[in-house]
Design a protein around this motif. Structure first.
Motif, PDB file in Angstrom:
ATOM      1  N   LEU A 137      10.897  11.561 -26.629  1.00 10.52           N
ATOM      2  CA  LEU A 137       9.947  12.616 -26.988  1.00 10.52           C
ATOM      3  C   LEU A 137       9.452  13.403 -25.775  1.00 10.52           C
ATOM      4  O   LEU A 137       9.371  12.860 -24.669  1.00 10.52           O
ATOM      5  N   ASN A 167       6.846  15.274 -23.260  1.00  9.37           N
ATOM      6  CA  ASN A 167       5.494  14.993 -22.773  1.00  9.37           C
ATOM      7  C   ASN A 167       5.234  15.912 -21.604  1.00  9.37           C
ATOM      8  O   ASN A 167       6.162  16.266 -20.886  1.00  9.37           O
ATOM      9  N   THR A 176       7.806  20.913 -26.596  1.00  9.10           N
ATOM     10  CA  THR A 176       7.803  20.780 -28.050  1.00  9.10           C
ATOM     11  C   THR A 176       8.653  21.854 -28.745  1.00  9.10           C
ATOM     12  O   THR A 176       9.451  21.547 -29.637  1.00  9.10           O
ATOM     13  N   ASP A 208       2.652  10.889 -28.477  1.00  6.82           N
ATOM     14  CA  ASP A 208       3.924  10.648 -29.169  1.00  6.82           C
ATOM     15  C   ASP A 208       3.742  10.782 -30.681  1.00  6.82           C
ATOM     16  O   ASP A 208       4.589  11.356 -31.371  1.00  6.82           O
ATOM     17  N   GLU A 216       3.569  14.388 -31.612  1.00  5.96           N
ATOM     18  CA  GLU A 216       4.887  15.048 -31.579  1.00  5.96           C
ATOM     19  C   GLU A 216       5.676  14.725 -32.845  1.00  5.96           C
ATOM     20  O   GLU A 216       6.295  15.586 -33.442  1.00  5.96           O
TER      21      GLU A 216
END
Ligand code: SF4
Length: 499
Positions: free
Chosen positions: A13, A15, A66, A93, A96
């Motif tokens: 993911l 960050n 994102t 997380d 997301e």
């Protein structure tokens, strides 16, 4: 051909910081970027066993934000996405994942990791994850494909948690640890953007291998990868992975990411002998414990190209070591660390400081220990007791913990943060600012000029990309930075509700 096409995305993911997510921990470090090892292990299960089309998107390595992720998903159109959740970035997380599922509701989202396993209920009631894989995920992941292909019912799959048609959270306990990791396919190393990963003062390209899972020791603050049972690849199988990485990624250096690579010295020696015979010619590092080091093992490690041991020393005070249930004799382990010098293997040691019960004498003992054992590097951090550890249970009433919004703080005296910062600075100053150390470093710099330049470049890049993490607010290792992880409004539950 697979029975049903389930295009799969392994998603590390995004960050805003260069976070490294592992099953057992997550951290920010300016000089490391490690591959998402657990994800590529699952990638091999999906691709080699289940014959699915698989891609990896490592948003940390690729610096994808994102919006980039959404574009990527729209283009690739996976049916399945699997992610691992971090610790300190747990809440981010979850945010997301929520955003991804809102935009792509038809995708089946799978999640695994220590926090996901521990807090599956909180997650499933508040985050639109479809299935959580509980514990060691590889075989569970394989069974999930059968479920998603319609070949079996949820009741037939063990080690998962999910919401049923009535919206209730259902948990099916797993069969426990995978007895023999040699039965698993070779991780899908080829999916990695290999050139993106690095480790300080090591030549690139850099590769990583997990040759064992679990750790047999009982340090009470530690979340081990999957538990205390140690399961290991055979030396022959490890060599296969090394040769693959060398041939296909052209790696020049390697990290063995096992919790304690040196836990079984006989196995290490055998592997080193195989590496020497195969003329592997790589520089490598590993994680170790001072009490597992022996002269014979060091001799073979040096012959096989070992450059550095990372050692969780934690403290030079025997009473603090006992408090952490480290199971190490402080004085005896200094002799082992000194042996590393004899074989030209660097030692980088992790120390903890600032626990409420640590006295000035304990702190002094740690600095003296670091100097007396002639360590090459020290890394000082503050301990965070993580749920699932014995120390967390011991200190439970003194910890402000909540899953979502995520909080995990030892309740401290006012002014503690400033005091800890002072301790950390003092430790670094007294260790690194010694004339002998500075002279030794100059020699090292001349010897490894190219690697030093690359490491310096990576450090600058880290600082540019991790705005807000620049000293003095930045914490090494497992540290948490309150300025980074914002609370979010959509969740509210606590660990007690899970227990
Ligand atoms: S030796 Fe390291 S990995 Fe093993 S339990 Fe202790 S801290 Fe954890």
């Amino acid at each position: 051909m697979p029975k049903r096409q389930l295009k799969t995305l392994l998603l590390n993911l995004p960050n805003r910081n260069q976070v490294v997510r592992r099953y057992m921990c997550s951290y920010l470090a300016p000089n490391f970027l490690l591959p998402p090892q657990e994800l590529i292990a699952l990638g091999a299960v999906a691709r080699d066993w289940k014959k699915q089309e698989v891609k990896l998107l490592d948003c940390i390595a690729e610096n994808y934000k994102t919006d980039d992720v959404r574009r990527y998903i729209a283009e690739f159109q996976p049916q399945v996405i699997i992610s691992i959740s971090g610790f300190e970035c747990f809440e981010e997380d979850m945010n997301e994942i929520t955003a991804i599922k809102q935009q792509f509701p038809e995708v089946t989202f799978l999640l695994f990791g220590h926090y996901a396993t521990l807090f599956y209920k909180e997650i499933l009631t508040q985050v639109p994850v479809d299935y959580i894989l509980l514990g060691e995920p590889d075989l569970i992941f394989s069974s999930l494909y059968d479920l998603l292909s319609g070949e079996c019912a949820p009741e037939d799959v063990k080690g998962i948690a999910y919401r049923n048609a009535q919206g209730e959270v259902v948990m099916r306990a797993s069969d426990g640890r995978i007895p023999d990791p040699n039965q698993l396919p070779m991780p899908a190393y080829d999916l990695l953007p290999a050139k993106k990963y690095f480790e300080p003062f090591l030549p690139a390209p850099f590769g990583m291998i997990q040759s064992a899972r679990g750790c047999p020791y009982q340090c009470n603050y530690c979340v081990k990868s999957f538990g205390t049972k140690l399961t290991m690849l055979t030396p022959e199988r490890i060599l296969e992975d090394i040769l693959f990485l060398k041939k296909h990624h052209g790696i020049k250096s390697l990290r063995f990411i096992d919790d304690t690579f040196t836990a079984i010295p006989k196995r290490v020696i055998k592997l080193c002998q195989l590496m020497v015979e195969a003329k592997v010619d790589l520089t490598w590092t590993c994680l170790s414990r001072a009490d597992t080091i022996s002269e014979e093992m060091l001799m073979w490690m040096q012959k096989a190209g070992c450059k550095r041991l990372y050692i969780g020393v934690e403290s030079g005070s025997q009473s603090m070591l006992d408090y952490y249930n480290k199971g190490v004799d402080a004085e005896a382990s200094i002799q082992n660390l000194l042996l590393c010098k004899k074989y030209g293997i660097e030692t980088a040691a992790f120390f903890l400081a600032g626990m409420p019960n640590e006295t000035r004498e304990d702190f002094e003992a740690s600095i003296n220990y670091a100097i007396r054992s002639q360590l090459d590097y020290v890394l000082v951090s503050e301990l965070t007791p993580y749920p699932g550890t014995a120390l967390f249970e011991k200190l439970r009433s003194d910890i402000d913990f909540s899953v979502l919004p995520y909080r995990n703080e030892l309740k401290r005296e006012p002014g503690h943060a400033e005091n800890y910062k002072k301790l950390e600075k003092e430790f670094y100053r007294r260790f690194y600012m010694r004339p002998g150390y500075i002279f030794g470093s100059a020699k090292r710099l001349i010897r490894n000029f190219r690697e030093v330049l690359v490491t310096g470049f990576n450090l600058i890049r880290f600082m540019m990309e991790n705005k807000g993490m620049i000293f003095p607010n930045y914490k090494m290792g497992f540290g948490k930075n309150d300025k980074v992880f914002k609370p979010t409004p959509y969740m509210h539950s606590t660990a007690e509700e899970t227990a």
